[in-house]
Design a protein around this motif. Structure first.
Motif, PDB file in Angstrom:
ATOM      1  N   GLU A  23     -32.808 -28.265  45.113  1.00  0.00           N
ATOM      2  CA  GLU A  23     -33.706 -29.237  45.737  1.00  0.00           C
ATOM      3  C   GLU A  23     -32.929 -30.323  46.461  1.00  0.00           C
ATOM      4  OE1 GLU A  23     -37.242 -28.695  42.385  1.00  0.00           O
ATOM      5  OE2 GLU A  23     -36.062 -30.536  42.432  1.00  0.00           O
ATOM      6  N   LEU A  24     -31.740 -30.646  45.954  1.00  0.00           N
ATOM      7  CA  LEU A  24     -30.914 -31.699  46.551  1.00  0.00           C
ATOM      8  C   LEU A  24     -29.910 -31.151  47.563  1.00  0.00           C
ATOM      9  CD1 LEU A  24     -30.248 -33.796  43.312  1.00  0.00           C
ATOM     10  CD2 LEU A  24     -31.795 -34.371  45.190  1.00  0.00           C
ATOM     11  N   GLY A  25     -29.982 -29.854  47.850  1.00  0.00           N
ATOM     12  CA  GLY A  25     -29.081 -29.255  48.824  1.00  0.00           C
ATOM     13  C   GLY A  25     -27.668 -29.053  48.312  1.00  0.00           C
ATOM     14  N   ILE A  26     -27.507 -28.956  46.992  1.00  0.00           N
ATOM     15  CA  ILE A  26     -26.190 -28.772  46.380  1.00  0.00           C
ATOM     16  C   ILE A  26     -25.971 -27.293  46.081  1.00  0.00           C
ATOM     17  CG2 ILE A  26     -24.743 -29.347  44.390  1.00  0.00           C
ATOM     18  CD1 ILE A  26     -26.461 -31.904  44.081  1.00  0.00           C
ATOM     19  N   ALA A  27     -24.855 -26.736  46.517  1.00  0.00           N
ATOM     20  CA  ALA A  27     -24.514 -25.349  46.205  1.00  0.00           C
ATOM     21  C   ALA A  27     -24.220 -25.209  44.713  1.00  0.00           C
ATOM     22  CB  ALA A  27     -23.307 -24.909  47.025  1.00  0.00           C
ATOM     23  N   THR A  28     -24.539 -24.043  44.153  1.00  0.00           N
ATOM     24  CA  THR A  28     -24.406 -23.853  42.709  1.00  0.00           C
ATOM     25  C   THR A  28     -23.480 -22.697  42.365  1.00  0.00           C
ATOM     26  OG1 THR A  28     -26.405 -22.465  42.740  1.00  0.00           O
ATOM     27  CG2 THR A  28     -26.683 -24.788  42.171  1.00  0.00           C
ATOM     28  N   VAL A  29     -22.774 -22.884  41.244  1.00  0.00           N
ATOM     29  CA  VAL A  29     -21.924 -21.834  40.681  1.00  0.00           C
ATOM     30  C   VAL A  29     -22.408 -21.565  39.261  1.00  0.00           C
ATOM     31  CG1 VAL A  29     -19.584 -21.132  40.014  1.00  0.00           C
ATOM     32  CG2 VAL A  29     -19.936 -22.605  42.038  1.00  0.00           C
ATOM     33  N   ALA A  30     -22.761 -20.320  38.968  1.00  0.00           N
ATOM     34  CA  ALA A  30     -23.135 -19.931  37.611  1.00  0.00           C
ATOM     35  C   ALA A  30     -21.931 -19.283  36.942  1.00  0.00           C
ATOM     36  CB  ALA A  30     -24.302 -18.954  37.637  1.00  0.00           C
ATOM     37  N   VAL A  31     -21.672 -19.671  35.707  1.00  0.00           N
ATOM     38  CA  VAL A  31     -20.701 -18.933  34.889  1.00  0.00           C
ATOM     39  C   VAL A  31     -21.493 -18.152  33.849  1.00  0.00           C
ATOM     40  CG1 VAL A  31     -18.771 -20.515  35.255  1.00  0.00           C
ATOM     41  CG2 VAL A  31     -20.340 -20.922  33.350  1.00  0.00           C
ATOM     42  N   HIS A  32     -20.948 -17.007  33.440  1.00  0.00           N
ATOM     43  CA  HIS A  32     -21.707 -16.183  32.508  1.00  0.00           C
ATOM     44  C   HIS A  32     -20.782 -15.264  31.718  1.00  0.00           C
ATOM     45  CE1 HIS A  32     -21.337 -12.385  34.866  1.00  0.00           C
ATOM     46  NE2 HIS A  32     -21.243 -13.220  35.888  1.00  0.00           N
ATOM     47  N   SER A  33     -21.267 -14.860  30.554  1.00  0.00           N
ATOM     48  CA  SER A  33     -20.570 -13.857  29.755  1.00  0.00           C
ATOM     49  C   SER A  33     -21.002 -12.475  30.236  1.00  0.00           C
ATOM     50  CB  SER A  33     -20.921 -14.022  28.281  1.00  0.00           C
ATOM     51  OG  SER A  33     -22.261 -13.619  28.046  1.00  0.00           O
ATOM     52  N   THR A  34     -20.352 -11.444  29.724  1.00  0.00           N
ATOM     53  CA  THR A  34     -20.732 -10.083  30.105  1.00  0.00           C
ATOM     54  C   THR A  34     -22.132  -9.744  29.606  1.00  0.00           C
ATOM     55  OG1 THR A  34     -19.565  -9.282  28.133  1.00  0.00           O
ATOM     56  CG2 THR A  34     -18.364  -9.223  30.220  1.00  0.00           C
ATOM     57  N   ALA A  35     -22.608 -10.451  28.567  1.00  0.00           N
ATOM     58  CA  ALA A  35     -23.966 -10.216  28.061  1.00  0.00           C
ATOM     59  C   ALA A  35     -25.025 -10.783  28.981  1.00  0.00           C
ATOM     60  CB  ALA A  35     -24.114 -10.812  26.660  1.00  0.00           C
ATOM     61  N   ASP A  36     -24.640 -11.688  29.878  1.00  0.00           N
ATOM     62  CA  ASP A  36     -25.602 -12.384  30.735  1.00  0.00           C
ATOM     63  C   ASP A  36     -25.478 -12.010  32.213  1.00  0.00           C
ATOM     64  OD1 ASP A  36     -27.041 -13.810  28.836  1.00  0.00           O
ATOM     65  OD2 ASP A  36     -25.686 -15.524  28.866  1.00  0.00           O
ATOM     66  N   THR A  37     -24.928 -10.844  32.480  1.00  0.00           N
ATOM     67  CA  THR A  37     -24.724 -10.428  33.879  1.00  0.00           C
ATOM     68  C   THR A  37     -26.030 -10.406  34.658  1.00  0.00           C
ATOM     69  OG1 THR A  37     -22.816  -9.095  33.230  1.00  0.00           O
ATOM     70  CG2 THR A  37     -23.828  -8.579  35.346  1.00  0.00           C
ATOM     71  N   GLY A  52     -16.012 -14.278  30.401  1.00  0.00           N
ATOM     72  CA  GLY A  52     -15.602 -13.705  29.131  1.00  0.00           C
ATOM     73  C   GLY A  52     -16.640 -12.812  28.494  1.00  0.00           C
ATOM     74  N   PRO A  53     -16.331 -12.310  27.313  1.00  0.00           N
ATOM     75  CA  PRO A  53     -17.230 -11.428  26.565  1.00  0.00           C
ATOM     76  C   PRO A  53     -18.390 -12.196  25.953  1.00  0.00           C
ATOM     77  CG  PRO A  53     -15.265 -11.873  25.284  1.00  0.00           C
ATOM     78  CD  PRO A  53     -15.045 -12.505  26.622  1.00  0.00           C
ATOM     79  N   PRO A  54     -19.322 -11.491  25.276  1.00  0.00           N
ATOM     80  CA  PRO A  54     -20.521 -12.155  24.758  1.00  0.00           C
ATOM     81  C   PRO A  54     -20.274 -13.309  23.794  1.00  0.00           C
ATOM     82  CG  PRO A  54     -20.820  -9.778  24.751  1.00  0.00           C
ATOM     83  CD  PRO A  54     -19.393 -10.023  25.107  1.00  0.00           C
ATOM     84  N   GLN A  55     -19.253 -13.232  22.969  1.00  0.00           N
ATOM     85  CA  GLN A  55     -19.005 -14.283  21.990  1.00  0.00           C
ATOM     86  C   GLN A  55     -18.816 -15.625  22.697  1.00  0.00           C
ATOM     87  OE1 GLN A  55     -17.357 -11.378  22.104  1.00  0.00           O
ATOM     88  NE2 GLN A  55     -18.312 -10.368  20.353  1.00  0.00           N
ATOM     89  N   ALA A  56     -19.595 -16.637  22.282  1.00  0.00           N
ATOM     90  CA  ALA A  56     -19.560 -17.936  22.948  1.00  0.00           C
ATOM     91  C   ALA A  56     -18.165 -18.551  22.944  1.00  0.00           C
ATOM     92  CB  ALA A  56     -20.554 -18.885  22.294  1.00  0.00           C
TER      93      ALA A  56
END
Length: 449
Positions: A23-37, A52-56
């Motif tokens: 909404e504010l025009g800011i580009a976003t970067v998502a980080v994720h584990s292999t469980a959240d692809t 990284g892998p699923p383990q937090a």
């Protein structure tokens, strides 16, 4: 304002932050584990990095991987959401050392309020009312018994580095306090790596009232009203509402100014929540959460203020943009946390959501990263989503909530939706007549029936 923000979290809160950035025009970067692809925040972000892998511990808590993701993508700032690294002072320090902004308070403020004993000392210095109890960690059984005699039984033994009810034990008399303290220390050591405990007077039937605050880090701060979070199970919030059915306007005005004044003295930066127990007309400070809360949407619904927008602006060096006397409260809001759990036993129910239909209509908001076909992984919390409903009055809000709960469909996994459908028809809930023990008593009766 920032041009690119990395979101160091997952699930509905990652999606919530992502939407505010867009909404504010800011580009976003998502980080994720292999469980959240296949997670929704990963699908919608401008860029994504697998960390990284699923383990937090090897992914969402992996500080070097998150810093590397910032450097690879050129992210100028990190929003930590809640949980994971959101109250990790070391993480804030490391980001600052790498020239990356932490969207939250200063590392020193996180450190001060993250230690429950230091937080209580600070609260006293800032003029916040506190529960009678020890001001230092209890080191010996002799000292333990002396403090308990001074403040009187029953007492609550709490982990200094604790949270979520872990490392917390009740002692009703001198006969069981030593054993209760030993149990609290062992639990605290296992959960937090720190077995320091302290003592507070145990309040029998309090409500849990929290005040949402915003500070600009330069000495200006406001209080954005209270939330009543008294419906809890094992110290975990289940239902939150704003404003509290228990307070009158004079009580509100006084505690708002007390909290805003404390944050001005502290030069607090960003969003935070000061939590109190409330009993017989008195407030008692218990802790401060130096982050966005799960239940922040109910405050947004009654104030019209986007708290994530405010966090981003403040972290970028901006002002609050609002004065205390300009804040207007409109109507009533309630949030229900819909979890993938058995509605009576609360045993987690990971798996694939085969059918998903969130409710809609006037005054209904659903914050969720779930969708039909989404697999709820077993590695993280079981939150499916948050149902937030607003009405002009509490009665209208409850009416609208009942309808929204009836519309909400989640199949393929068990959910807590049946619990809320049961709660909404209870006269105590309709009357706002409950304390922090009410839900556990209700569940115990339900189980015995």
């Amino acid at each position: 304002m920032f041009s690119k923000v990395l979101i160091a979290n997952r699930g509905e809160i990652a999606l919530r932050v992502l939407r505010a950035c867009k909404e504010l025009g800011i580009a976003t970067v998502a980080v994720h584990s292999t469980a959240d692809t296949d997670a929704m925040h990963v699908r919608l972000a401008d860029e994504s990095v697998c960390i990284g892998p699923p383990q937090a511990a090897e992914s969402y808590l992996n500080i070097p991987s998150i810093v590397a993701a910032c450097e690879i993508t050129g992210a100028e700032a990190v929003h930590p959401g809640y949980g994971f690294l959101s109250e990790n002072a070391r993480f804030a320090d490391i980001l600052e050392a790498h020239g990356i902004a932490f969207i939250g308070p200063t590392a020193d403020q996180i450190r001060t309020m993250g230690d429950k004993i230091e937080a209580k000392r600070t609260a006293v210095a800032l003029g916040l009312p506190v529960v009678p109890g020890s001001t230092d960690a209890i080191r010996s059984d002799k000292e333990l018994l002396r403090v308990c005699e001074e403040i009187g039984y029953p007492v609550l033994i709490k982990a200094a580095a604790g949270g979520g009810g872990r490392g917390m034990k009740i002692a009703l008399s001198a006969e069981d306090v030593v054993q209760a303290a030993a149990s609290a220390r062992a639990e605290a050591k296992a959960a937090f790596g720190n077995d320091d405990v302290y003592i507070e007077r145990y309040l029998a039937t309090p409500r849990h009232i929290e005040i949402q605050v915003l500070g600009d880090g330069k000495g200006d701060a406001v209080a954005l009203g209270e939330r009543d979070c008294s419906l809890q199970r094992r110290h975990q919030k289940v239902w939150e509402e704003a404003r509290s059915p228990a307070l009158d306007e004079a009580q509100r005005e006084k505690i708002y100014e007390t909290c805003a004044d404390a944050m001005r003295k502290m030069k607090y930066r960003g969003a935070g929540t000061i939590e109190f127990l409330y009993e017989n007309g008195e407030f008692f400070f218990i802790e401060m959460n130096t982050r966005l809360q799960v239940e922040h949407p109910v405050t947004e619904m009654i104030t019209g203020i986007d708290l994530v927008h405010a966090q981003l602006a403040i972290a970028a060096g901006g002002s609050l943009g609002i004065k205390q006397d300009e804040i207007r409260f409109q109507g009533h809001a309630i949030e229900c946390r819909i979890n993938a759990e058995h509605p009576q036993t609360f045993i987690p129910s990971p798996g694939v959501i085969t059918h998903y239909h969130p409710p809609g209509g006037l005054g209904v908001r659903v914050d969720s990263a779930a969708y039909q076909g989404y697999r709820i992984p077993p590695h993280y919390d079981s939150l499916i989503g948050k149902l937030i409903v607003h009405g002009n009055t509490r009665a209208e809000c409850l009416m609208r909530l009942r309808r929204a709960l009836d519309e909400f469909v989640v199949d393929g996994v068990q959910s807590t939706l049946p619990l809320f459908r049961e709660l909404i028809d209870h006269p105590d809930i309709a009357n706002g007549d409950y304390d922090i023990h009410w839900l556990e008593h209700f569940l115990a009766k339900d189980a015995a029936a």
